[in-house]
Design a protein around this motif. Structure first.
Motif, short mmCIF file in Angstrom:
data_model
loop_
_atom_site.label_atom_id
_atom_site.label_comp_id
_atom_site.label_asym_id
_atom_site.label_seq_id
_atom_site.Cartn_x
_atom_site.Cartn_y
_atom_site.Cartn_z
N ILE A 22 0.85 -1.20 0.00
CA ILE A 22 0.00 0.00 0.00
C ILE A 22 0.88 1.24 0.00
CG2 ILE A 22 -1.77 1.27 1.26
CD1 ILE A 22 -2.75 -1.37 2.37
N PRO A 23 0.77 2.01 -1.06
CA PRO A 23 1.63 3.19 -1.16
C PRO A 23 1.48 4.10 0.05
CG PRO A 23 0.40 2.87 -3.19
CD PRO A 23 -0.16 1.91 -2.19
N ARG A 24 2.59 4.58 0.49
CA ARG A 24 2.66 5.56 1.57
C ARG A 24 2.16 5.07 2.93
NH1 ARG A 24 2.32 8.85 -2.76
NH2 ARG A 24 0.09 8.74 -2.94
N LEU A 25 1.76 3.85 3.01
CA LEU A 25 1.39 3.34 4.33
C LEU A 25 2.67 2.91 5.05
CD1 LEU A 25 -0.81 2.52 6.36
CD2 LEU A 25 -0.84 0.27 5.29
N THR A 26 2.87 3.48 6.21
CA THR A 26 4.12 3.21 6.91
C THR A 26 3.97 2.07 7.91
OG1 THR A 26 3.59 4.76 8.65
CG2 THR A 26 4.80 5.64 6.77
N VAL A 27 5.09 1.51 8.27
CA VAL A 27 5.09 0.45 9.28
C VAL A 27 4.56 1.01 10.59
CG1 VAL A 27 6.56 -1.10 10.62
CG2 VAL A 27 7.00 -0.77 8.20
N LYS A 28 4.93 2.26 10.85
CA LYS A 28 4.48 2.87 12.11
C LYS A 28 2.96 2.96 12.16
CE LYS A 28 8.01 5.58 14.29
NZ LYS A 28 8.44 6.90 14.72
N THR A 29 2.38 3.34 11.05
CA THR A 29 0.93 3.43 11.03
C THR A 29 0.32 2.07 11.26
OG1 THR A 29 1.05 5.28 9.51
CG2 THR A 29 -1.05 4.14 9.62
N ARG A 30 0.90 1.10 10.60
CA ARG A 30 0.36 -0.26 10.78
C ARG A 30 0.49 -0.71 12.23
NH1 ARG A 30 2.39 -4.68 6.80
NH2 ARG A 30 0.82 -5.84 7.96
N MET A 31 1.61 -0.37 12.82
CA MET A 31 1.81 -0.72 14.23
C MET A 31 0.75 -0.05 15.11
SD MET A 31 4.22 -2.83 14.66
CE MET A 31 4.72 -2.67 16.37
N HIS A 32 0.49 1.19 14.77
CA HIS A 32 -0.50 1.94 15.52
C HIS A 32 -1.86 1.28 15.41
CE1 HIS A 32 -2.28 5.33 17.50
NE2 HIS A 32 -3.05 5.60 16.47
N CYS A 33 -2.20 0.91 14.18
CA CYS A 33 -3.49 0.25 13.95
C CYS A 33 -3.55 -1.08 14.69
CB CYS A 33 -3.71 0.05 12.45
SG CYS A 33 -4.02 1.60 11.62
N LEU A 34 -2.44 -1.76 14.67
CA LEU A 34 -2.40 -3.04 15.38
C LEU A 34 -2.67 -2.81 16.87
CD1 LEU A 34 -1.78 -6.09 15.46
CD2 LEU A 34 0.62 -5.51 15.77
N SER A 35 -2.11 -1.75 17.39
CA SER A 35 -2.31 -1.50 18.82
C SER A 35 -3.78 -1.18 19.10
CB SER A 35 -1.38 -0.39 19.32
OG SER A 35 -1.82 0.85 18.84
N LEU A 36 -4.43 -0.51 18.15
CA LEU A 36 -5.86 -0.23 18.33
C LEU A 36 -6.65 -1.53 18.38
CD1 LEU A 36 -6.48 2.76 15.87
CD2 LEU A 36 -5.75 2.81 18.24
N LEU A 37 -6.31 -2.41 17.45
CA LEU A 37 -7.01 -3.70 17.42
C LEU A 37 -6.77 -4.49 18.69
CD1 LEU A 37 -6.29 -4.76 13.73
CD2 LEU A 37 -8.55 -4.42 14.73
N LYS A 38 -5.52 -4.45 19.12
CA LYS A 38 -5.19 -5.21 20.33
C LYS A 38 -6.00 -4.69 21.51
CE LYS A 38 -0.59 -5.11 20.01
NZ LYS A 38 0.82 -5.33 20.33
N GLU A 39 -6.05 -3.38 21.60
CA GLU A 39 -6.78 -2.79 22.71
C GLU A 39 -8.25 -3.16 22.67
OE1 GLU A 39 -3.85 -1.01 25.04
OE2 GLU A 39 -6.00 -1.18 25.39
N ALA A 40 -8.79 -3.07 21.47
CA ALA A 40 -10.21 -3.39 21.32
C ALA A 40 -10.47 -4.85 21.69
CB ALA A 40 -10.66 -3.10 19.90
N LEU A 41 -9.64 -5.71 21.16
CA LEU A 41 -9.81 -7.14 21.41
C LEU A 41 -9.54 -7.48 22.87
CD1 LEU A 41 -8.13 -8.50 18.20
CD2 LEU A 41 -10.49 -8.90 18.87
#
Ligand SMILES: Nc1ncnc2c1ncn2[C@@H]1O[C@H](COP(=O)(O)OP(=O)(O)OP(=O)(O)O)[C@@H](O)[C@H]1O
Ligand SMILES: [Zn+2]
Length: 914
Positions: free
Chosen positions: A535-554
């Protein structure tokens, strides 16, 4: 040469200070060498006392023993040691000052040299400056022994093959009457045979100790499955050094890393968690390196985090553990490195933190290096095959269902040992099996995605032009003359490899290398397929951030039998699933937000509308398993209170994911108790609300009435320097249309705004525009949606747009939000208080501030009750009080060891209330 046993024993005492031989085998070797009628081959484990096997005979024999050793540092240690024993020894190497060199040559040229041992590297032996001296010594019959230390370096099958060792065969031929002694700690059967052949040992007497050491406990932990590998390592260290047993702890340990960066970061993390650790690698200044080593030797620093340049010749008896943060390059190397533990014979631990990603990377680098050599000479050599076979043996060791000791013993041609529970498999095979199963399911997808590289030996040699030698295991000096320069070269080399690796990985996935600025994931990145630039311009950091959101929700919706790790795995797979389905950065973010929202809307124990948190294959990760050390994870509040989670109407959760929260913080829970301003206001009426750090789970109970049904989620790209304005985007599709259904029209240009934050609101109430002057959008027709995404990122700022019966285009400006969205001061329940407390306490738990998990839970329980006692408090107040109490508690208590530690808190709290 008539030397009696008594003479030998006396010399042992007189010169080395030992009353006895360390073992029968050591005694036998010394006697055989002293006898001098045959060549001798010695294969004894690290620390068994091999050096004495030639040093004592050298002292007793007339003349000089010529000792070939591969590493200047190792030679230096030996020479220093011998000098401290008043045994005349020296070494000739390129670093020797001219004055000293002259003195040595003068002694060697004298009629009866005083030197007893002359250490030299194989390169120097063959050098023109030394050759005449050697010839002279040979002719005059002044050489007592030819000793080849680390003799496995002579074998192309050896894990540390050095071409210069091959020249030793010739050297041997030049001194026919001199007995030769070859020593090694690590020689698999084929290597043993090679040594005898290459050094032309004549019917040598062989002394081979079985490799099995019953005091060493071996195990393997899959690093990628750990919620926080550093915390896990920290716990392992505490356990190995008995740091939490009340005693001061004993011994020290080594953590081996493959790269300098890992050494630095692991040492840093350990220090942060409260264990004194220092890095050691070739990139450090010599002074710093020596300091690290000395402090470790003296016990001032408990853990040395080192590349493999550390350890050869380091002789420390009380090394209680050796942990490998990365794979060793071969099983023989691993055996040797891990064998530095427990030299005193006391129980010690040897652990590998295995990572499939790490394996893949090493595998790549090894094969790439081979391919480079192949390109030069056009054929595959035995050494190359051996390198691969040896590495495969290392990997097999990690991913097998078998006794670790047995694997090692068989590798060295020994009989099956009696492990008796000295490895994880023999102790608990089920656990090992569970870990393997989980591990293979985690890697299946990744494997399926990466096609096999083509070309001879699986590679395309042409692709690797310009690569240099090495893949992180440059243990030995790279030749005498440029030993210093070799280190800088090493770092450039590794950078080159790293870039090549990344490029190759990208190419394998069928993509063009278009993102030069792409910041690759680090070693410990939890994301799956983290290096993908799909995905163009999607950074690892952003993905990590999203992962943390999912983790928190779950995390808030764990099932009763879920471990923390199950939840993490589920989050990781869900993220990957959404990542794979998304075509642009914004679509990805929106998909994540939708998933988070869905999960939040579900009841306890559910994970979203499909029950699988969006991942088609996620069910396989959701089964409970306890193969990892459960205590390493965080504790959910549900473990403290069995009370049912209070349910609110769907969508009545208000969450802000604001700019200031860096992904690192949310990911690693580095956030210590935040200050008051960051957590107190729950309402968006507060001007600063959106500027506060993220606290996932900052849920607010609000009336379930329709006009209060709100959800505000902002994801921003945290890796950008500047704070984003609270931008407005058209994202109405987010609420009802799955991300995968919104295909970005082919050829549509990606906007420059890809990494801008997305603001998503689900609002039935009033909304206000941040940029009131912006024109309203024309329509929300689903066919235009994909296009709209692009357009409207370029011209955002809409006030309000009705797109359908239930959809509104919204914007949000915290500064002009007029109404509080939250009812004032709803009393906090015990469960909510526990949530708050656990969240604030977790970072402390991660840092090892609690002696046990039970204690942590007990403290959280105590605090939750304390905070909810008496008058009903609002959430803000509870948060503020929790923060203050926790802060004060840890000012007073550095390490919580018992319940008595917090008795003063009640007084403190009650006193404050009055
Ligand atoms: N007879 C003995 N009695 C007591 N200690 C001994 C004896 N012989 C050797 N040692 C000690 O054992 C330790 C290990 O010895 P040494 O360094 O020679 O091991 P090694 O087999 O050469 O290990 P490596 O493979 O790392 O080179 C040293 O501290 C040494 O002083
Ligand atoms: Zn075993």
């Amino acid at each position: 040469m008539m030397t009696t046993t008594t003479t030998i024993t006396q010399a042992l005492k007189m010169h080395f200070g030992f009353d006895n031989f360390r073992s029968k085998i050591q005694e036998d070797v010394v006697k055989a060498v002293v006898k001098g009628d045959k060549d001798v081959f010695v294969c004894m484990p690290t620390g068994a006392g091999k050096s004495l096997c030639y040093q004592l005979p050298a002292v007793l024999a007339p003349g000089i023993a010529l000792v070939i050793s591969p590493l200047i540092a190792l030679i230096q240690d030996q020479v220093d040691h011998l000098k401290s024993l008043n045994i005349p020894a020296c070494s000739i190497n390129s670093k020797l000052p001219a004055g000293e060199r002259r003195l040595i040559f003068a002694d060697l040229g004298s009629s009866s040299p005083k030197l007893k041992l002359l250490y030299i590297t194989p390169e120097m032996v063959a050098s023109p400056s030394f050759k005449p001296c050697l010839t002279d010594l040979c002719t005059r019959g002044l050489l007592s022994y030819l000793v080849v230390d680390e003799a496995h370096c002579v074998s192309q099958w050896g894990h540390d093959f050095r071409p210069d060792y091959l020249k030793l065969g010739k050297l041997r031929a030049r001194m026919p009457g001199v007995p030769c002694l070859a020593l090694t700690a690590t020689a698999p059967k084929n290597v043993q045979e090679d040594i005898v052949l290459s050094l032309t040992l004549r019917t040598p007497l062989s002394f081979i100790t079985p490799v099995f050491r019953s005091n060493l406990h071996y195990d393997v932990i899959f690093r990628e499955m750990l919620p926080n590998p550093f915390v896990h390592l920290h716990a392992f260290i505490q356990q190995s050094l008995a740091l939490d047993s009340g005693s001061k702890g004993q011994g020290c340990g080594i953590v081996y890393c493959r790269t300098r960066d890992s050494c630095e970061s692991v040492a840093h993390q350990l220090t942060k968690l409260g264990v004194s650790a220092k890095p050691y690698h070739a990139g450090l200044k010599t002074g710093d390196r020596t300091e690290s080593q000395n402090e470790w030797m003296q016990g001032k620093v408990l853990v040395i985090v080192a590349t493999i340049s550390f350890g050869m010749g380091v002789d420390k008896a009380n090394v209680r553990f050796v942990a490998h943060w990365n794979l060793a390059k071969s099983l023989a190397s691993y055996y040797q490195e891990s064998g530095r533990a427990g030299r005193d014979g006391l129980p010690s631990s040897c652990r590998i933190y295995y990572s499939a990603k790490d394996k893949e990377q090493l595998n790549f680098l090894i094969r790439k290096e081979i391919s480079r050599k192949q390109g030069k000479r056009g054929s595959l050599k035995e050494t190359d095959k051996a390198t691969i076979t040896d590495f495969d043996a290392m990997v097999a060791y990690c991913v097998q269902e078998a006794c670790r000791h047995t694997t090692i013993s068989k590798f060295f041609g020994n009989k099956t040992p009696n492990c008796a529970g000295a490895c994880d498999f023999c102790r608990n095979p089920k656990l090992v099996r569970a870990q393997l199963e989980k591990g293979s399911s985690l890697s299946t997808k990744t494997k399926a995605q990466s096609s096999q590289p083509s070309g001879p030996f699986g590679f395309l040699p042409g692709f690797y032009e310009g690569g240099k030698k090495g893949y992180g295991f440059e243990r030995f000096d790279e030749g005498e003359e440029d030993a210093e320069g070799g280190e800088d070269d090493g770092s450039t080399r590794k950078k080159e490899f790293s870039n090549l690796y990344k490029k190759q990985m990208t190419m394998r996935k069928g993509m063009t290398v278009r993102r030069e600025g792409f910041v690759p994931p680090d070693d410990d990145c939890q994301l799956r397929d983290a290096s993908s630039q799909k995905i163009p311009r999607l950074t690892v950091k952003t993905r990590m951030h999203c992962l943390s959101l999912l983790k928190e929700a779950l995390y808030g919706h764990q099932r009763a039998d879920d471990t923390f790790n199950d939840t993490v795995s589920l989050a990781v797979n869900t993220e990957l699933d959404l990542f794979e389905k998304s075509k642009s950065s914004n679509l990805y973010k929106a998909a994540i937000l939708k998933k988070v929202s869905d999960i939040k809307k579900t009841g306890p124990g559910e994970r979203g509308d499909d029950g699988k948190a969006g991942s088609s294959d996620s069910t396989e990760y959701s089964s409970s398993s306890s193969f990892t050390e459960k205590q390493q994870g965080f504790t959910s509040a549900s473990e403290i209170h069995s009370m049912k989670r209070k349910r609110f109407g769907a969508g009545n959760i208000l969450q802000y994911f604001a700019k200031k929260d860096t992904p690192e913080k949310s990911q690693q829970e580095e956030e210590v108790v935040p200050d008051n301003t960051s957590i107190s206001p729950n309402t968006v009426e507060d001007d600063h609300e959106l500027d506060r750090p993220l606290f996932i789970g900052d849920e607010m109970e609000i009336s379930s009435g329709e006009e209060r049904k709100e959800e505000v989620i902002l994801i921003s790209d945290n890796d950008e320097e500047e704070t984003h304005p609270i931008d407005t985007l058209e994202v109405t599709w987010f609420q009802y249309i799955p991300a995968e259904d919104i295909a970005t029209p082919a050829g549509q240009k990606e906007t420059q705004e890809e990494d801008k934050p997305i603001l998503i609101e689900e609002v039935t109430g009033e909304v206000t525009s941040q940029k009131a002057s912006s024109p309203p959008a024309k329509s929300c027709d689903s066919s235009e949606r994909g296009q709209k995404e692009t357009q409207e990122e370029e011209e955002p700022a809409l006030t309000e747009e009705h797109c359908g019966p239930s959809e509104k285009r919204v914007t949000f400006n915290p500064n002009v939000q007029e109404r509080p969205l939250i009812p004032a001061n709803v009393p906090v329940t015990l469960k909510e208080a526990a949530d708050i407390v656990v969240r604030y306490l977790n970072p402390f738990y991660s840092k090892g501030k609690f002696a046990t998990k039970e204690l942590f839970k007990s403290f959280a329980r105590f605090l939750s009750h304390l905070l909810t006692e008496g008058s009903s408090k609002g959430k803000d107040q509870v948060k503020a009080e929790a923060q203050t109490l926790i802060k004060k508690f840890f000012i007073k208590v550095q390490h919580c060891k018992s319940e008595a530690d917090w008795t003063h808190l009640r007084k403190l709290h009650d006193g404050k209330r009055k």
